[in-house]
Write an enzyme that holds these catalytic residues in place. Structure first.
Site, short mmCIF file in Angstrom:
data_model
loop_
_atom_site.label_atom_id
_atom_site.label_comp_id
_atom_site.label_asym_id
_atom_site.label_seq_id
_atom_site.Cartn_x
_atom_site.Cartn_y
_atom_site.Cartn_z
N TRP A 102 -26.14 70.78 57.48
CA TRP A 102 -25.69 70.37 58.82
C TRP A 102 -25.99 68.91 59.09
O TRP A 102 -25.14 68.17 59.61
CB TRP A 102 -26.27 71.29 59.90
CG TRP A 102 -25.68 72.66 59.78
CD1 TRP A 102 -26.32 73.80 59.43
CD2 TRP A 102 -24.29 73.01 59.94
NE1 TRP A 102 -25.43 74.85 59.36
CE2 TRP A 102 -24.18 74.40 59.66
CE3 TRP A 102 -23.14 72.30 60.27
CZ2 TRP A 102 -22.97 75.08 59.72
CZ3 TRP A 102 -21.93 72.99 60.34
CH2 TRP A 102 -21.85 74.35 60.07
N ASP A 171 -29.72 67.65 66.73
CA ASP A 171 -28.86 68.84 66.69
C ASP A 171 -29.80 70.04 66.71
O ASP A 171 -30.48 70.33 65.74
CB ASP A 171 -28.01 68.82 65.41
CG ASP A 171 -27.20 70.10 65.22
OD1 ASP A 171 -27.28 70.99 66.08
OD2 ASP A 171 -26.49 70.19 64.21
N LYS A 195 -25.84 80.85 69.15
CA LYS A 195 -26.99 81.44 68.45
C LYS A 195 -28.06 81.86 69.46
O LYS A 195 -28.48 83.00 69.50
CB LYS A 195 -27.54 80.46 67.44
CG LYS A 195 -26.50 80.03 66.41
CD LYS A 195 -26.97 78.89 65.57
CE LYS A 195 -25.85 78.11 64.93
NZ LYS A 195 -25.03 78.86 63.99
C1 LIG Z 1 -27.58 73.34 62.86
C2 LIG Z 1 -26.09 73.50 63.07
N1 LIG Z 1 -25.37 72.43 63.44
C3 LIG Z 1 -24.06 72.52 63.64
C4 LIG Z 1 -23.37 73.70 63.47
C5 LIG Z 1 -21.89 73.75 63.71
O1 LIG Z 1 -21.70 74.31 64.94
P1 LIG Z 1 -20.28 74.60 65.60
O2 LIG Z 1 -19.65 75.68 64.78
O3 LIG Z 1 -20.65 75.03 66.98
O4 LIG Z 1 -19.49 73.37 65.58
C6 LIG Z 1 -24.08 74.85 63.10
C7 LIG Z 1 -23.37 76.13 62.92
O5 LIG Z 1 -23.85 77.08 62.37
C8 LIG Z 1 -25.48 74.73 62.88
O6 LIG Z 1 -26.19 75.81 62.53
#
Ligand SMILES: Cc1ncc(COP(=O)(O)O)c(C=O)c1O
Length: 359
Positions: A102, A171, A195
């Site tokens: 991520w 994030d 989540k």
């Molecule tokens: C730490 C993290 N950042 C970003 C994301 C991406 O999120 P989204 O699908 O809401 O764009 C996720 C998705 O699992 C994640 O776990």
């Protein structure tokens, strides 16, 4: 009613009480004769829901006055681009701490907007781990430092945050409101809701107001944090139903004793599962001990064939979505705020049984 233990990494299990309340009010919200899905986002019923969502977030995160709450769409993925679009001034760059896929995605998207320096990268490390914060070398003139508090796929979590001279952007998609944090360490926090906060469709942004004020003026209006902050996230039609569910989830969390209350439960759940992993020679946790996530518990079995069998047998017993992310394999048990203690205990009993039969 029959509910499974849902170990999905996201969208993830929601509190049953919340789902049942939403069900009761689905067709006729509190005598209004309408569903929340059918209401004007400028009407008094929705207004109360919306403002309670903001207030609950403020209470749960103990937000000081100089921080604002914004509800957006596009998930955390949209934030990967919106953060640099807003916070990078002309010719400016930013530092990224990458600890998994991520963080890596955030840096990659950031590079489309400006000069992004990856100042640490543990994405490919096995066992999985967080970068050593003490050895970080920040770039002079960087506009901000970006980190990911919990790497959902690697199963790692920052236990402390970097001390930075410039705003720290985080994030927190996979561990927001799961443990106490000092918000004043951060300039901006973002998280997809699916989540720990509610269903997908709404993204939470916490921003220090002065950062929103001085954000890049070249950024188109819709994509500017200031636009949404100034208009209390009602610049255009927000994801009303997702925000309503977030209101119910945050109310549920407040009743449980807020972040301190849920953190104790989360620690207990993760502690039990890691203890079971450490007591066995059959299962092997994939993250280094100091960086283990309390949200996503990742582990391996002796062979991939056994892992496949494990997922299949667990599923037959009502424990769903235990397969690790396709990019890394193995097993992943995601146990966010709403995941019940009984589900963790059931998994541990199943693990012992599976080991006895296959070890
Ligand atoms: C730490 C993290 N950042 C970003 C994301 C991406 O999120 P989204 O699908 O809401 O764009 C996720 C998705 O699992 C994640 O776990």
């Amino acid at each position: 009613m029959s509910r499974v233990y849902n170990f999905c990494a996201g969208p993830a299990a929601m509190p049953v009480d919340v789902l049942e309340e939403a069900q009761r009010d689905l067709v006729d919200y509190k005598g209004s004769g309408m569903s929340v899905m059918e209401m004007s986002h400028r009407g008094k019923e929705y207004d109360a829901i919306h403002n309670e969502a903001v207030e609950n977030i403020r209470k749960l995160l103990k937000l000081p006055e100089n921080y604002g709450v914004i509800f957006m769409t596009g998930g955390a993925t949209a934030q990967f681009t919106l953060v640099p679009m807003n916070l990078l001034g002309p010719g400016q760059g930013a530092d990224y701490i990458v600890a998994g896929s991520w963080g890596s995605k955030a840096a990659k998207e950031g590079k489309q907007v400006g000069a992004i320096n990856v100042i640490a990268n543990t994405e490919k490390d096995i066992p999985t781990r967080m970068p050593d914060l003490a050895t970080l070398k920040y770039t002079p003139g960087a506009a901000y430092v970006h980190c990911t508090s919990n790497e959902t796929i690697a199963g790692t979590q920052m236990k402390a945050f970097p001390q930075t001279a410039v705003p720290l952007v985080c994030d927190m998609s996979s561990d927001i409101l799961s443990r106490p944090i000092d918000v004043t360490q951060f300039g901006l926090i973002y998280a997809g809701a699916q989540k720990n906060l509610g269903p997908s469709g709404v993204t939470l942004v916490i921003i220090r107001k002065d950062l929103a004020e001085k954000a890049n003026e070249k950024c188109p209006g819709f994509f500017r944090y200031k636009t949404h902050l100034d208009e209390n996230s009602l610049h255009n039609t927000p994801p009303c139903f997702a925000i309503y569910m977030l209101t119910l989830c945050t109310r549920w969390l407040l009743k449980l004793g807020g972040v301190d209350g849920i953190a104790r439960i989360n620690r207990d759940k993760a502690g039990k599962l890691y203890a079971a992993l450490d007591a066995s020679k059959f299962y092997k946790a994939t993250a280094v001990k100091a960086d283990r996530s309390d949200m996503n518990i990742t582990f391996r079995l002796p062979t991939e064939a056994l892992e496949e069998q494990f997922v299949k047998d667990a599923s037959a017993k009502g424990m769903k979505q235990l397969k690790g992310h396709r990019s890394v394999g193995g097993i992943r048990a995601s146990i966010y705020n709403a995941f019940p203690v009984a589900g963790v205990e059931t998994l541990i009993a199943f693990m012992k049984d599976f080991e006895q039969k296959n070890g």
